[in-house]
Design a protein around this motif. Structure first.
Motif, mmCIF file in Angstrom:
data_model
loop_
_atom_site.group_PDB
_atom_site.id
_atom_site.type_symbol
_atom_site.label_atom_id
_atom_site.label_comp_id
_atom_site.label_asym_id
_atom_site.label_seq_id
_atom_site.Cartn_x
_atom_site.Cartn_y
_atom_site.Cartn_z
ATOM 1 N N VAL A 94 -1.165 13.166 -8.284
ATOM 2 C CA VAL A 94 0.231 12.472 -7.942
ATOM 3 C C VAL A 94 1.095 13.444 -7.111
ATOM 4 N N LEU A 95 1.382 13.183 -5.840
ATOM 5 C CA LEU A 95 2.127 14.221 -5.127
ATOM 6 C C LEU A 95 3.281 13.458 -4.274
ATOM 7 N N PRO A 96 4.429 13.381 -5.084
ATOM 8 C CA PRO A 96 5.608 12.522 -4.792
ATOM 9 C C PRO A 96 6.311 12.915 -3.448
ATOM 10 N N GLY A 97 6.201 14.245 -3.099
ATOM 11 C CA GLY A 97 6.522 14.629 -1.984
ATOM 12 C C GLY A 97 8.127 14.654 -1.811
ATOM 13 N N ASP A 98 8.879 14.427 -0.613
ATOM 14 C CA ASP A 98 9.972 14.393 -0.253
ATOM 15 C C ASP A 98 10.976 13.105 -0.164
ATOM 16 N N GLY A 99 12.193 13.330 -0.189
ATOM 17 C CA GLY A 99 13.040 11.913 0.225
ATOM 18 C C GLY A 99 12.844 10.959 -0.833
ATOM 19 N N VAL A 100 12.516 9.824 -0.384
ATOM 20 C CA VAL A 100 12.401 8.594 -1.333
ATOM 21 C C VAL A 100 11.269 8.754 -2.160
ATOM 22 N N ALA A 116 -8.680 9.960 -7.122
ATOM 23 C CA ALA A 116 -7.809 9.824 -5.986
ATOM 24 C C ALA A 116 -6.593 10.129 -6.142
ATOM 25 N N VAL A 117 -6.022 10.105 -5.015
ATOM 26 C CA VAL A 117 -4.396 10.968 -5.043
ATOM 27 C C VAL A 117 -3.507 10.035 -4.621
ATOM 28 N N LEU A 118 -2.613 9.750 -5.190
ATOM 29 C CA LEU A 118 -1.335 9.000 -4.937
ATOM 30 C C LEU A 118 0.045 9.940 -4.016
ATOM 31 N N LEU A 119 0.132 9.511 -3.065
ATOM 32 C CA LEU A 119 1.093 10.323 -2.432
ATOM 33 C C LEU A 119 2.616 9.644 -2.007
ATOM 34 N N GLY A 153 -10.186 8.568 -2.326
ATOM 35 C CA GLY A 153 -9.204 8.155 -1.346
ATOM 36 C C GLY A 153 -7.869 8.743 -1.745
ATOM 37 N N LEU A 154 -7.054 8.634 -0.794
ATOM 38 C CA LEU A 154 -5.343 9.249 -0.663
ATOM 39 C C LEU A 154 -4.731 7.930 -0.447
ATOM 40 N N TYR A 155 -3.857 7.897 -1.258
ATOM 41 C CA TYR A 155 -3.108 6.417 -0.965
ATOM 42 C C TYR A 155 -1.703 6.675 -0.884
ATOM 43 N N GLU A 156 -0.853 6.277 0.157
ATOM 44 C CA GLU A 156 0.416 6.452 0.603
ATOM 45 C C GLU A 156 1.038 5.188 1.075
ATOM 46 N N CYS A 199 -0.731 1.128 -4.568
ATOM 47 C CA CYS A 199 -1.600 1.609 -6.053
ATOM 48 C C CYS A 199 -2.825 0.592 -6.245
ATOM 49 N N ALA A 200 -2.101 -0.703 -5.702
ATOM 50 C CA ALA A 200 -3.378 -1.817 -5.747
ATOM 51 C C ALA A 200 -4.650 -1.466 -5.019
ATOM 52 N N MET A 201 -4.515 -0.818 -3.893
ATOM 53 C CA MET A 201 -5.467 -0.323 -2.981
ATOM 54 C C MET A 201 -6.421 0.818 -3.605
ATOM 55 N N MET A 202 -5.873 1.464 -4.357
ATOM 56 C CA MET A 202 -6.280 2.616 -5.145
ATOM 57 C C MET A 202 -6.902 2.117 -6.140
ATOM 58 N N LEU A 203 -6.461 1.105 -6.931
ATOM 59 C CA LEU A 203 -7.474 0.586 -8.176
ATOM 60 C C LEU A 203 -8.688 -0.167 -7.433
ATOM 61 N N ARG A 204 -8.543 -0.705 -6.216
ATOM 62 C CA ARG A 204 -9.565 -1.496 -5.612
ATOM 63 C C ARG A 204 -10.729 -0.589 -5.190
ATOM 64 N N TYR A 205 -10.117 0.330 -4.156
ATOM 65 C CA TYR A 205 -11.152 1.177 -3.382
ATOM 66 C C TYR A 205 -11.612 2.356 -4.044
#
Ligand code: IPM
Ligand code: MG
Length: 364
Positions: free
Chosen positions: A7-13, A68-71, A280-283, A307-313
């Motif tokens: 999980v890479l939350p990153g910046d801003g929102v 998987a990666v969630l960004l 995959g990476l999902y953002e 997240c739904a795409m991450m669950l799927r692919y």
């Protein structure tokens, strides 16, 4: 089942919308008996502040060890100096290249309850359900030569739109495979009337098409495609195109859905096939929206749909993915709206509240 997710939350929102997506993921885990082990890492501006680089080797290694990666999102005015040596966006590009994420999937679906929330006429956008497959690790973004130099005649710079037939073939395969699971119509976008790389692209597309006789392949020039996307967006099913064209066309296409805050994306390292899990990476497709950060106003729907795409692919959890998508529809049908999709009669909802509503509807 147990899954490791970086999980890479990153910046801003980014951190705010990722928090809501994680909430939804945890509810999916409880309901279906999965364990999602989350491993947090830094990317973008936060990584520059902490480590002096937009992506550390440790974060890249962490991602490689996960399913998987969630960004969230990267960037912000703090790191925007054009003369800066490192930029938050470099972290994103390094992740794409380092994780070999050559296929970027950007679905654009217009929700019926939001047809009045866009700048386009409802009759034009009603029923739009298209998917852009953007090549993500080649073309102008990465092609060499890529440099600046100076001569007596002044400054010069070059970027190269370079493609090998292998790179074109695998991204075309992604387009065809995904079209097979949809309405079986693939538009391959290029600029073959001018560019040599596009002429190779078109040739390879025609060759790969022979393996998918059920799919109708159409070649379209990128300028014509830009026009058609606004004039008759419902015409499209799957669109496949090179990196820069895809970057531009997907920002354009995102406006069909009214707000970037609604749109997810997946970047895959393999051709997605039914029953096969692709890393995959999902953002969300929106950026870090620094002006909205920390105010609990950002729309978390894009990240939740991501997240739904991450669950799927990447996790092979189709049923779970649908539960998440249906929960989003329920919240929208009940009239809940973040600022970006606010319409007459809607109930203004904050980031956390939207996440809670979607999570709650998943438990029902
Ligand atoms: C995108 C973005 C990125 C890109 C930027 C932030 C480097 O615009 O994901 O579309 O150009 O690919
Ligand atoms: Mg872009």
């Amino acid at each position: 089942m147990k899954f490791n997710i970086a999980v890479l939350p990153g910046d801003g929102v980014g951190p705010e919308v990722v928090t809501e997506a994680v909430k939804v993921l945890e509810v999916a885990g409880e309901r279906f008996g999965h364990e999602f082990r989350l491993h947090y890492g830094a990317v973008g501006g936060v990584a520059i502040d902490q480590h002096g680089v937009a992506l550390t080797d440790d974060t890249l290694k962490l991602c490689k060890r996960c399913h998987a990666v969630l960004l969230g999102a990267v960037g912000g005015p703090k790191w925007d100096d054009p003369l800066a040596k490192v930029r938050p966006e470099d972290g994103l590009l390094a992740l794409r290249k380092g994780l070999r994420l050559f296929a970027n999937l950007r679905p654009v679906k217009v929700f019926p309850m939001l047809v009045n929330s866009t700048t386009l006429k409802p009759e034009v956008i009603r029923g739009v359900d298209l998917l852009v497959v953007r090549e993500l690790t080649g073309g102008l973004y990465f092609g060499k030569p890529k440099k600046r130099w100076q001569t007596a005649r002044g400054r010069h710079a070059v970027d190269s739109m370079l493609y090998s037939e292998k790179e074109i073939e695998r991204i075309l395969r992604v387009g065809f495979e995904l079209a097979m699971g949809r309405r079986k119509k693939l538009v391959s976008v290029d600029k073959a009337n001018v560019l040599e790389s596009s002429r190779l692209w078109r040739q390879v597309a025609t060759e790969v098409a022979t393996e998918y006789p059920q799919v109708e392949l159409e070649h379209m020039l990128v300028d014509a495609c830009a026009m058609r996307l606004i004039q008759r967006p419902a015409y499209f099913d799957v669109v496949v195109t090179e990196n820069t064209f895809g970057d531009i066309l997907t920002d354009e296409a995102s406006m069909l859905a009214g707000s970037m805050g609604m749109l997810p994306s997946a970047s895959l390292a393999a051709v997605p096939k039914a029953g096969v899990m692709a890393f995959g990476l999902y953002e969300p497709i929106h950026g870090s929206a620094p002006k909205r950060a920390g105010q609990n106003v950002a729309n978390p729907v894009a990240t939740i749909l991501t997240c739904a795409m991450m669950l799927r692919y990447s996790l092979g959890l189709e049923k779970e993915a649908q539960v998440v998508e249906n929960a989003v529809i329920s919240a929208l049908e009940a009239g809940y709206r973040t600022y970006d999709i606010m319409d007459e009669g809607g109930t203004r909802t904050g980031t956390r509240e939207m996440g809670d509503l979607i999570a709650k509807s998943m438990k029902a």
